[in-house]
Motif scaffolding. Structure first.
Motif, PDB file in Angstrom:
ATOM      1  N   UNK A 195      10.640  -0.238 -14.672  1.00 15.05           N
ATOM      2  CA  UNK A 195      11.078  -1.577 -14.526  1.00 15.05           C
ATOM      3  C   UNK A 195       9.588  -2.516 -14.558  1.00 15.05           C
ATOM      4  N   UNK A 196       8.922  -1.943 -13.765  1.00 17.41           N
ATOM      5  CA  UNK A 196       7.639  -2.871 -13.337  1.00 17.41           C
ATOM      6  C   UNK A 196       6.796  -3.142 -14.670  1.00 17.41           C
TER       7      UNK A 196
ATOM      8  N   UNK B 141      -1.312  -2.192 -27.539  1.00 19.66           N
ATOM      9  CA  UNK B 141      -1.408  -2.848 -26.322  1.00 19.66           C
ATOM     10  C   UNK B 141      -0.340  -1.821 -25.783  1.00 19.66           C
ATOM     11  N   UNK B 142      -0.917  -1.306 -24.535  1.00 21.43           N
ATOM     12  CA  UNK B 142      -0.073  -0.186 -23.678  1.00 21.43           C
ATOM     13  C   UNK B 142      -0.001  -0.851 -22.197  1.00 21.43           C
ATOM     14  N   UNK B 143       1.399  -1.057 -21.723  1.00 17.95           N
ATOM     15  CA  UNK B 143       1.415  -1.356 -20.365  1.00 17.95           C
ATOM     16  C   UNK B 143       1.969  -0.125 -19.337  1.00 17.95           C
ATOM     17  N   UNK B 144       1.190   0.377 -18.667  1.00 16.08           N
ATOM     18  CA  UNK B 144       1.423   1.472 -17.977  1.00 16.08           C
ATOM     19  C   UNK B 144       1.022   1.573 -16.571  1.00 16.08           C
TER      20      UNK B 144
ATOM     21  N   UNK C 107       6.542  -6.523 -16.965  1.00 15.85           N
ATOM     22  CA  UNK C 107       5.129  -6.994 -17.609  1.00 15.85           C
ATOM     23  C   UNK C 107       5.031  -6.960 -19.171  1.00 15.85           C
ATOM     24  N   UNK C 108       5.472  -5.903 -19.678  1.00 18.54           N
ATOM     25  CA  UNK C 108       5.323  -6.033 -21.403  1.00 18.54           C
ATOM     26  C   UNK C 108       6.240  -7.088 -21.868  1.00 18.54           C
ATOM     27  N   UNK C 109       7.425  -7.266 -21.222  1.00 19.92           N
ATOM     28  CA  UNK C 109       8.234  -8.283 -21.891  1.00 19.92           C
ATOM     29  C   UNK C 109       7.709  -9.797 -21.802  1.00 19.92           C
ATOM     30  N   UNK C 110       6.914 -10.098 -20.830  1.00 27.19           N
ATOM     31  CA  UNK C 110       6.066 -11.422 -20.560  1.00 27.19           C
ATOM     32  C   UNK C 110       5.019 -11.315 -21.643  1.00 27.19           C
ATOM     33  N   UNK C 111       4.426 -10.188 -21.948  1.00 27.76           N
ATOM     34  CA  UNK C 111       3.354 -10.253 -22.912  1.00 27.76           C
ATOM     35  C   UNK C 111       4.116 -10.325 -24.164  1.00 27.76           C
ATOM     36  N   UNK C 112       4.867  -9.540 -24.364  1.00 22.36           N
ATOM     37  CA  UNK C 112       5.570  -9.543 -25.729  1.00 22.36           C
ATOM     38  C   UNK C 112       6.126 -11.026 -26.292  1.00 22.36           C
ATOM     39  N   UNK C 113       6.358 -11.814 -25.199  1.00 19.18           N
ATOM     40  CA  UNK C 113       6.696 -13.264 -25.661  1.00 19.18           C
ATOM     41  C   UNK C 113       5.709 -13.968 -26.287  1.00 19.18           C
ATOM     42  N   UNK C 114       4.474 -13.891 -25.495  1.00 16.08           N
ATOM     43  CA  UNK C 114       3.258 -14.573 -25.882  1.00 16.08           C
ATOM     44  C   UNK C 114       2.739 -13.984 -27.343  1.00 16.08           C
ATOM     45  N   UNK C 115       2.865 -12.644 -27.380  1.00 15.68           N
ATOM     46  CA  UNK C 115       2.274 -11.950 -28.551  1.00 15.68           C
ATOM     47  C   UNK C 115       3.153 -11.899 -29.598  1.00 15.68           C
TER      48      UNK C 115
ATOM     49  N   UNK D 269       0.898  -1.273  -0.074  1.00 19.61           N
ATOM     50  CA  UNK D 269      -0.132   0.038   0.102  1.00 19.61           C
ATOM     51  C   UNK D 269       0.746   1.326   0.104  1.00 19.61           C
ATOM     52  N   UNK D 270       1.923   1.290  -0.708  1.00 22.90           N
ATOM     53  CA  UNK D 270       2.871   2.344  -0.712  1.00 22.90           C
ATOM     54  C   UNK D 270       2.708   3.035  -2.063  1.00 22.90           C
ATOM     55  N   UNK D 271       3.220   4.432  -2.023  1.00 24.69           N
ATOM     56  CA  UNK D 271       3.010   5.085  -3.229  1.00 24.69           C
ATOM     57  C   UNK D 271       4.490   4.916  -3.957  1.00 24.69           C
ATOM     58  N   UNK D 272       4.260   4.387  -5.179  1.00 25.74           N
ATOM     59  CA  UNK D 272       5.469   4.262  -6.119  1.00 25.74           C
ATOM     60  C   UNK D 272       5.738   5.790  -6.952  1.00 25.74           C
ATOM     61  N   UNK D 273       4.782   6.213  -7.792  1.00 25.21           N
ATOM     62  CA  UNK D 273       5.118   7.088  -8.397  1.00 25.21           C
ATOM     63  C   UNK D 273       5.997   6.996  -9.368  1.00 25.21           C
ATOM     64  N   UNK D 274       7.120   7.709  -9.407  1.00 30.03           N
ATOM     65  CA  UNK D 274       8.341   7.540 -10.488  1.00 30.03           C
ATOM     66  C   UNK D 274       9.544   6.725  -9.635  1.00 30.03           C
ATOM     67  N   UNK D 275       9.223   6.487  -8.720  1.00 33.43           N
ATOM     68  CA  UNK D 275      10.214   5.399  -8.038  1.00 33.43           C
ATOM     69  C   UNK D 275      10.372   4.138  -8.795  1.00 33.43           C
ATOM     70  N   UNK D 276      11.525   3.728  -9.351  1.00 34.57           N
ATOM     71  CA  UNK D 276      11.570   2.681 -10.104  1.00 34.57           C
ATOM     72  C   UNK D 276      11.471   1.317  -9.602  1.00 34.57           C
ATOM     73  N   UNK D 277      10.256   0.833  -9.024  1.00 34.41           N
ATOM     74  CA  UNK D 277      10.346  -0.361  -8.140  1.00 34.41           C
ATOM     75  C   UNK D 277      10.017  -1.563  -9.223  1.00 34.41           C
TER      76      UNK D 277
END
Length: 165
Positions: A53-54, A126-129, A58-66, A12-20
């Motif tokens: 990174x997050x 397909x946009x991952x954001x 995620x997009x890389x996992x989708x890109x493999x399938x697509x 439940x923490x705010x990430x914003x532009x912290x690259x988690x």
């Protein structure tokens, strides 16, 4: 589509532009979503994501399938929450106008420009954001942007860019 969840999401923490990055569970969920989100057979002609990174993971996992290569779009980054990043989400709601927090108007312009750029390159992208970016896109399309934006769920937005002056 919103990125897979991270440890900070779960806490439940705010990430914003912290690259988690995604944690192990988030990486697993992204892989599962790639096969179960109903994307196979769709006429997706481009895969775009925030450079955070997050989203990239995620997009890389989708890109493999697509069978699509991921294109990074800096304008799709989450809203910068400055001093609230890493803090509980309840703190953020009290300070959207605080010093160091990205202005909502600036975020809206940034997202609109990114979506226009994507629209020039793909008919059915397909946009991952991030949830903040998705809310801006929904608001600009005239759809309700008040609802919680779930992780890894395709959200269809019928968005038409406005003419540039």
């Amino acid at each position: 589509m919103r990125h897979a969840p991270t440890a900070w999401n779960r806490d439940g923490l705010v990430m914003g532009q912290t690259d988690i990055p995604l944690d192990a569970m988030g990486r697993h969920e992204a892989t599962i979503a790639a096969y179960t989100a109903g994307l196979q057979g769709m006429s997706i002609d481009g895969l775009f994501c925030s450079p955070m990174k997050r989203c990239v993971q995620t997009a890389e996992a989708l890109g493999i399938v697509l069978d699509l290569e991921t294109q990074l779009v800096p304008g799709l980054k989450e809203r910068g929450w400055g001093p609230f990043e890493g803090q509980p989400k309840s703190e953020r709601s009290r300070g959207s106008e605080a010093q160091g927090v990205e202005d909502l108007y600036d975020l809206t312009i940034r997202v609109a420009e990114a979506l226009c750029w994507i629209g020039e390159r793909a008919t059915t992208p397909l946009i991952v954001t991030h949830s903040g970016v998705i809310r801006v896109a929904l608001a600009r399309s005239g759809q309700s942007s008040d609802a919680r934006v779930p992780h890894l769920t395709p959200i269809r937005v019928r968005w038409k860019p406005t003419a540039r002056k």
